[in-house]
Design a protein around this motif. Structure first.
Motif, PDB file in Angstrom:
ATOM      1  N   ALA A 241     -67.714   2.250  75.647  1.00 32.73           N
ATOM      2  CA  ALA A 241     -68.854   1.514  75.097  1.00 32.73           C
ATOM      3  C   ALA A 241     -69.205   2.008  73.698  1.00 32.73           C
ATOM      4  CB  ALA A 241     -70.059   1.657  76.026  1.00 32.73           C
ATOM      5  N   PHE A 242     -69.223   3.348  73.545  1.00 36.53           N
ATOM      6  CA  PHE A 242     -69.551   3.900  72.227  1.00 36.53           C
ATOM      7  C   PHE A 242     -68.492   3.536  71.194  1.00 36.53           C
ATOM      8  CE2 PHE A 242     -68.997   7.260  69.061  1.00 36.53           C
ATOM      9  CZ  PHE A 242     -70.222   7.198  68.437  1.00 36.53           C
ATOM     10  N   LEU A 243     -67.211   3.651  71.561  1.00 33.61           N
ATOM     11  CA  LEU A 243     -66.143   3.329  70.605  1.00 33.61           C
ATOM     12  C   LEU A 243     -66.147   1.846  70.245  1.00 33.61           C
ATOM     13  CD1 LEU A 243     -63.192   5.515  71.984  1.00 33.61           C
ATOM     14  CD2 LEU A 243     -64.592   5.908  69.938  1.00 33.61           C
ATOM     15  N   HIS A 244     -66.473   0.979  71.217  1.00 31.37           N
ATOM     16  CA  HIS A 244     -66.593  -0.447  70.912  1.00 31.37           C
ATOM     17  C   HIS A 244     -67.642  -0.670  69.830  1.00 31.37           C
ATOM     18  CE1 HIS A 244     -64.517  -2.346  74.584  1.00 31.37           C
ATOM     19  NE2 HIS A 244     -63.907  -2.751  73.482  1.00 31.37           N
TER      20      HIS A 244
ATOM     21  N   TRP B 231     -74.786   7.458  57.690  1.00 30.90           N
ATOM     22  CA  TRP B 231     -75.592   7.078  56.531  1.00 30.90           C
ATOM     23  C   TRP B 231     -75.901   8.275  55.649  1.00 30.90           C
ATOM     24  CZ3 TRP B 231     -75.316   2.326  55.301  1.00 30.90           C
ATOM     25  CH2 TRP B 231     -75.176   1.346  56.277  1.00 30.90           C
ATOM     26  N   MET B 232     -75.943   9.475  56.225  1.00 32.16           N
ATOM     27  CA  MET B 232     -76.112  10.673  55.417  1.00 32.16           C
ATOM     28  C   MET B 232     -74.903  10.870  54.500  1.00 32.16           C
ATOM     29  SD  MET B 232     -78.154  13.167  54.667  1.00 32.16           S
ATOM     30  CE  MET B 232     -79.278  13.213  56.074  1.00 32.16           C
TER      31      MET B 232
ATOM     32  N   PHE C 224     -77.452   7.683  67.968  1.00 31.53           N
ATOM     33  CA  PHE C 224     -78.370   8.034  66.885  1.00 31.53           C
ATOM     34  C   PHE C 224     -77.778   9.117  65.976  1.00 31.53           C
ATOM     35  CE2 PHE C 224     -81.737   6.620  70.025  1.00 31.53           C
ATOM     36  CZ  PHE C 224     -81.912   5.384  69.410  1.00 31.53           C
ATOM     37  N   ILE C 225     -77.109  10.102  66.591  1.00 30.52           N
ATOM     38  CA  ILE C 225     -76.524  11.177  65.783  1.00 30.52           C
ATOM     39  C   ILE C 225     -75.402  10.644  64.895  1.00 30.52           C
ATOM     40  CG2 ILE C 225     -75.160  13.298  65.905  1.00 30.52           C
ATOM     41  CD1 ILE C 225     -76.724  14.021  68.444  1.00 30.52           C
ATOM     42  N   SER C 226     -74.533   9.792  65.461  1.00 29.06           N
ATOM     43  CA  SER C 226     -73.405   9.253  64.680  1.00 29.06           C
ATOM     44  C   SER C 226     -73.892   8.371  63.534  1.00 29.06           C
ATOM     45  CB  SER C 226     -72.465   8.464  65.591  1.00 29.06           C
ATOM     46  OG  SER C 226     -73.123   7.331  66.139  1.00 29.06           O
TER      47      SER C 226
END
Length: 375
Positions: A93-96, A23-24, A16-18
């Motif tokens: 998982a996050f990098l994927h 988008w910011m 959520f933070i990334s």
């Protein structure tokens, strides 16, 4: 709460933070940087709504990670062999996810085709100037087209409209004639303007009535004085030429290599010429007390077309088939090859395309770049 569940929750926070930061940054770039002053624009901004797929991808990823975390917790005490199919490595998982959604983001941006500035390009094109000579003598008000429901003039205007739909880049002009002739629309590539002018053409525009095709051809040649393009003339008439002065003008057209074509409108049976095309109660044109019947003079048209080796199309339809004439102009040998210089937008679609490619390469090589957890 287990360690793996805590890791999963941290992973979701990172997601959520990334996404929020991403988008910011997109919104800040759009709001702060003066893209308009720099001449930056998108050729296909309608592609940007495809970015809405990214939140859907995020939700699906959320469900996948949740499932993997629960399965990993459930089978974490049964040994490494049974755990092979439920490996849950948070960083990988996050990098994927990040690389896959970034690939999609940049692909959509490349499809929108960002451009900035322009460059001059030398090129060539085959050009043709076409003058349409439209007969507006009173006989063109005769309703013998489409089974007697449509006047020749109305059918002629519908034919011109269809011709404009089929032309591709030719300049056009419109000359109206009866016993005299004048230019209704000078040479232009603005087909939209032509379509606005043509419906307003009426037989009342010329008081000197009759049919003088020679005068129309003479007026048409005035449009070609200051042009080096290929030249062509289309005469739309019912063929009742009362002046018979066309021979001299046809010879002049041939010397100047001006292509000539004819569209003859009317039926062999003919019809009466109304005194008022908008009010049949005012009666019909009469000579010596006898109603005048106007017929298509196909013989005269054939003679004129034969004299110049021209294309002749005859029709009594309310919507004349203009295809043969349009095809003749598209493939005309009179088209001149002209060198032109024009401005082309500098397209930078390759920048987001390269970024998408790099993200995709990193996505596929991620297992090599990051060693799996051996614990």
């Amino acid at each position: 709460m287990t360690k793996k569940q805590t890791t999963y929750q941290q992973l979701m926070k990172l997601l959520f933070i990334s996404e929020g930061i991403w988008w910011m940054l997109v919104l800040v770039c759009y709001a702060v940087f003066p893209f308009g002053k720099w001449g930056v624009k998108l050729l296909h901004p309608e592609m940007l709504p495809l970015w809405l797929v990214i939140p859907v991808l995020g939700v699906l990823t959320w469900f996948q990670w949740n499932w993997k975390a629960k399965v990993y917790e459930q089978y974490s005490g049964f040994g490494s062999t049974r755990m092979l199919w439920v490996k849950f490595e948070p960083v990988k998982a996050f990098l994927h996810y990040f690389l896959l959604r970034s690939t999609y983001f940049f692909i959509v941006l490349a499809m929108a085709q960002p451009v900035a500035g322009s460059r001059k390009v030398n090129g060539s094109k085959r050009v043709l100037d076409l003058v349409i000579c439209l007969d507006i003598s009173n006989s063109m008000n005769t309703k013998d087209m489409g089974g007697g429901q449509t006047s020749r003039l109305t059918a002629a205007k519908q034919a011109i409209g269809e011709l404009l739909n089929q032309l591709k880049g030719e300049r056009i002009a419109v000359v109206v004639f009866a016993n005299d002739a004048y230019t209704q629309l000078p040479l232009t590539m603005d087909y939209g303007a032509a379509k606005l002018f043509i419906p307003d053409i009426e037989t009342s525009m010329i008081t000197d009535q009759g049919t003088n095709i020679g005068r129309a051809l003479e007026q048409a040649q005035e449009q070609f004085k200051d042009t080096e393009s290929g030249k062509a003339v289309l005469v739309i008439t019912d063929g009742e030429d009362h002046e018979n002065l066309w021979k001299e003008q046809v010879a002049a057209l041939q010397k100047k290599h001006i292509e000539l074509a004819y569209l003859g409108l009317g039926s062999p049976k003919g019809g009466l010429i109304p005194n008022n095309p908008y009010d049949a109660s005012e009666g019909y044109k009469r000579e010596n007390g006898v109603a005048v019947v106007s017929k298509l003079d196909k013989t005269a048209l054939a003679r004129m077309a034969s004299a110049s080796g021209s294309v002749l199309v005859v029709s009594n339809s309310a919507f004349p088939n203009i295809y043969d004439i349009a095809a003749n102009y598209k493939n005309s040998k009179n088209k001149q090859l002209m060198k032109v210089e024009f401005n082309v937008d500098k397209n930078y679609f390759y920048i987001p395309a390269i970024l998408a490619l790099l993200c995709m390469i990193c996505y596929f090589f991620l297992p090599i770049l990051i060693n799996p957890d051996k614990r």
